[in-house]
Design an enzyme around this catalytic site. Structure first.
Site, PDB file in Angstrom:
ATOM      1  CB  CYS A   1     -13.426  41.226  65.249  1.00  0.00           C
ATOM      2  SG  CYS A   1     -13.346  39.818  66.701  1.00  0.00           S
TER       3      CYS A   1
ATOM      4  CD  GLU B   1     -16.529  18.002  81.551  1.00  0.00           C
ATOM      5  OE1 GLU B   1     -16.827  18.596  82.955  1.00  0.00           O
ATOM      6  OE2 GLU B   1     -15.939  18.961  80.871  1.00  0.00           O
TER       7      GLU B   1
END
Ligand code: DCP
Ligand code: MG
Length: 663
Positions: A578, A199
């Site tokens: 994290c 795309e």
């Protein structure tokens, strides 16, 4: 070309409306699917598996969030709402002032891309239901197969159940990259933005003006040209901005196009009944929250219920929703920026055989080194990633003494990192080098060719498993609703999430030399919805006993968890809480990640530990154990379920499948 241009008058027929009723995420070509049958089969085949349990946990979390949202809605006073109403009115004026109807954007997307390429190589597949991938996961299915409910990211063994005559073809990225390159030869926009192999967004304003052609005519021409060069069909959408163009390209798939005229009333009419899920960046969770808690189903309703959005979401999220409701989107051409890392990885059938693992590590180090040489890169930080047999993802990094691209250096340090983890059964090894030596780095965007502007999503160094098929978690790498995270278990969440991360790394970061600023564009266009933490933030504001009541009535969200507002992405892709890496274009995955942290918070709140901000920090340090399953699950460890874990089944399926194939 079967489907010609659809004029804007077609809008009144609301071509998207049928999407509401199709299975799952309304993949093109699935309109007539017997949804119930598909759901039943998927349910029966996955029931009791870890995947299934994970889905259940996600569902429970989502319901929890929706309930929270409803509570907060109920607590809003009429004077709150009237204040927010004023905010909305002002923002509408401000956003309207940014409306740019002067550009013509085209979004082009290949039809059933991998499947179409495979059919080109083997015309006997034409007209038969086929899927690219293996028994564990399929990458895409042709339109014949979609009629049976078979779709990308679905495990192949379920697809075969849905469509017993389904033909499987193994993936061949080299082929897809080759055809992708062929499709990029056109000369409509030298700065086009390629979102993936199949795309691209093109600003065709100039070419339309120079040649005196309409957007629809250019789209026809471009599609014909792609077809004559490749033998492949594609679909296109033409609109005033990228957000709308992308929605439009899906409307007349396959082999069709849809043009949305650049005038405000046409845009507003188009938007008026457009389901929110059609918008890139609005994934399953956001969709459900908006629908079930606020009753927002269409884009237009985002404007009507703007005051609720501003009351309950952060300003940036609410702004995004409102701009969607107004049919606004980006029209500028993004800038280029440099990438941050380069990596290589390999997925294979899980093994604990150390010799085999070291040999794979050596191959990967070699590949990575080759890529670095080609790109003229040297770097100092080496990261080893492992996905264990139980889908736990481990990431270990080391800072080297000097910049290097040498495979010996890489291997030497990678071996040390790997050694420290053994014994363990592993299904994926990845190596990444980051912290480039900027002085010798060959990254001058001014030298750029068009290809440098392409984000080559799928062409990076990756080897699928040695059997040429994916595993379940690969199926969760899709950017649709099959992306799966667990909110009930840190470890599982990590594993799933990291799978997404790794796909992204393979997909985007690793291979691009210079990328467009599309990430930023998408971040701005879509990522605003990712602030699941905003729910919490506002929730906290509504609480009378909250500690931050000094700002409780302030429209600017104030978090009792300052590190969560907004969820910070270090270097644009690393979660500050994290360390998990998720580039901005992986909008849905980021949302899930944000949701994950939110879930943690909510759970902590419920268990009375809400005031603590430390769990996330502990997670960063990798020491946290509370609320999580034991970190190291032995490969042979039973999970206590009477059902066979789905990943075990997948491995078995792969084996059977490959045996079948060999016959
Ligand atoms: N892909 C993948 N895994 C997914 C989704 C897609 O590997 N979960 C790959 C295979 C597709 C390609 O990316 O062929 C392009 O993705 P699209 O979503 O554009 O799907 P298709 O091109 O296959 O079909 P469509 O005609 O709907 O665009
Ligand atoms: Mg496509």
């Amino acid at each position: 070309m079967d489907n010609g241009e659809s004029s804007s008058t077609d809008n009144s027929s609301r071509p998207w409306e049928s999407y509401n009723t199709v299975f799952t995420n309304a993949k093109a070509g699935m309109e007539g699917v017997d949804k119930e049958k598909v759901q039943r089969i998927v349910y029966e085949m996955s029931k009791g598996s870890k995947y299934f349990q994970n889905e259940e946990r996600k569902e429970a979390l989502m319901k929890h969030k929706i309930d929270h949202m409803r509570d907060r809605c109920a607590k809003l006073s009429s004077s709150d709402l009237s204040n927010y109403h004023k905010v909305v009115d002002r923002r509408i004026l401000e956003l309207e002032a940014t409306r740019d109807l002067s550009r013509i954007w085209l979004h082009v997307d290949m039809d059933a891309f991998y499947a179409a390429v495979e059919t080109l190589s083997n015309p006997s597949l034409k007209g038969k239901p086929m899927a690219v991938g293996g028994f564990s996961m399929i990458s895409t299915a042709n339109y014949e197969a979609r009629k049976f409910g078979v779709r990308a990211a679905m495990p192949g063994f379920i697809a075969r159940k849905l469509c017993p005559d389904l033909i499987f073809v193994p993936v061949d990225f080299t082929k897809y990259t080759h055809y992708s390159d062929l499709t990029r030869k056109g000369n409509y926009d030298p700065n086009f933005i390629a979102g993936s192999l199949d795309e691209a967004f093109l600003d065709i304003t100039e070419v339309c003006r120079e040649r005196g052609l309409s957007g629809g005519e250019i789209a026809e021409e471009l599609r014909s040209s792609v077809y004559s060069v490749t033998g492949l069909t594609c679909s296109a959408g033409v609109a005033a901005n990228r957000l709308l163009a992308k929605v439009c390209s899906d409307i007349n798939k396959p082999n069709g196009q849809f043009v949305l005229q650049n005038d405000r009333s046409t845009v507003m009419k188009f938007i008026s009944s457009l389901p929110i899920r059609k918008i890139g960046g609005i994934g399953k969770v956001t969709e459900h929250i908006l629908k079930d808690a606020l009753g927002i189903k269409t884009c237009e309703e985002m404007v009507h219920k703007g005051s609720l959005l501003y009351a309950l979401f952060s300003q940036s999220s609410a702004d995004f929703f409102l701009s969607v409701g107004l049919g606004l989107g980006r029209t500028d051409t993004p800038q280029v920026r440099s990438r941050k890392s380069i990596s290589s990885e390999r997925t294979f059938a899980a093994t604990g055989d150390e010799r085999l693992l070291y040999s794979k590590l050596a191959d990967i180090a070699e590949m990575l080194s080759d890529d670095m040489k080609k790109e003229g890169l040297t770097a100092k930080t080496l990261t080893l990633k492992l996905k264990t047999a139980s889908f736990e993802i481990r990431s270990r990094a080391v800072s080297l003494q000097r910049y290097t691209f040498s495979s010996d250096d890489i291997l030497k340090h990678a071996t040390k990192l790997l050694k420290a983890e053994l014994p363990v059964s592993i299904r994926l090894i990845g190596l990444r080098m980051s912290q480039f030596n900027e002085e010798i780095r060959n990254s001058d965007p001014s030298q750029g060719t068009i290809t440098k502007f392409i984000i080559q999503k799928d062409s990076s160094r990756q080897d699928l498993d040695d059997n040429g098929s994916f595993d379940l978690n690969a199926s969760e790498m899709s950017n649709d609703e099959s992306v799966s995270l667990s909110f009930g278990s840190h470890e599982t969440s990590y594993a799933h999430l990291k799978d997404v991360v790794e796909y992204e790394e393979r997909s985007q970061i690793d291979t691009r030399k210079v990328i467009t600023n599309q990430e930023c564009m998408e971040k701005e266009e879509r990522q605003q919805v990712l602030e699941g933490d905003a729910l919490l933030i506002k929730h906290k504001e509504c609480k009378p006993d909250t500690n931050d009541n000094s700002n409780a009535q302030n429209t600017k969200a104030v978090s009792v968890f300052p590190q969560m507002e907004p969820l910070l992405w270090v270097d644009g892709y690393k979660c500050a809480l994290c360390g998990i890496e998720l580039p901005p274009s992986f909008v849905e995955e980021r949302q899930e990640h944000s949701d994950f942290h939110l879930a943690q918070r909510l759970q902590n709140e419920e268990s009375g530990s809400s005031s603590s901000t430390t769990p996330s920090k502990r997670r960063i340090l990798g020491k946290e154990k509370e609320n999580s399953k034991p970190k190291k699950q032995k490969p042979d460890q039973k999970d206590g379920s009477k059902h066979i874990p789905i990943h075990t089944f997948f491995t078995k399926s792969n084996q059977n499948w490959n045996e079948t194939q060999k016959k």
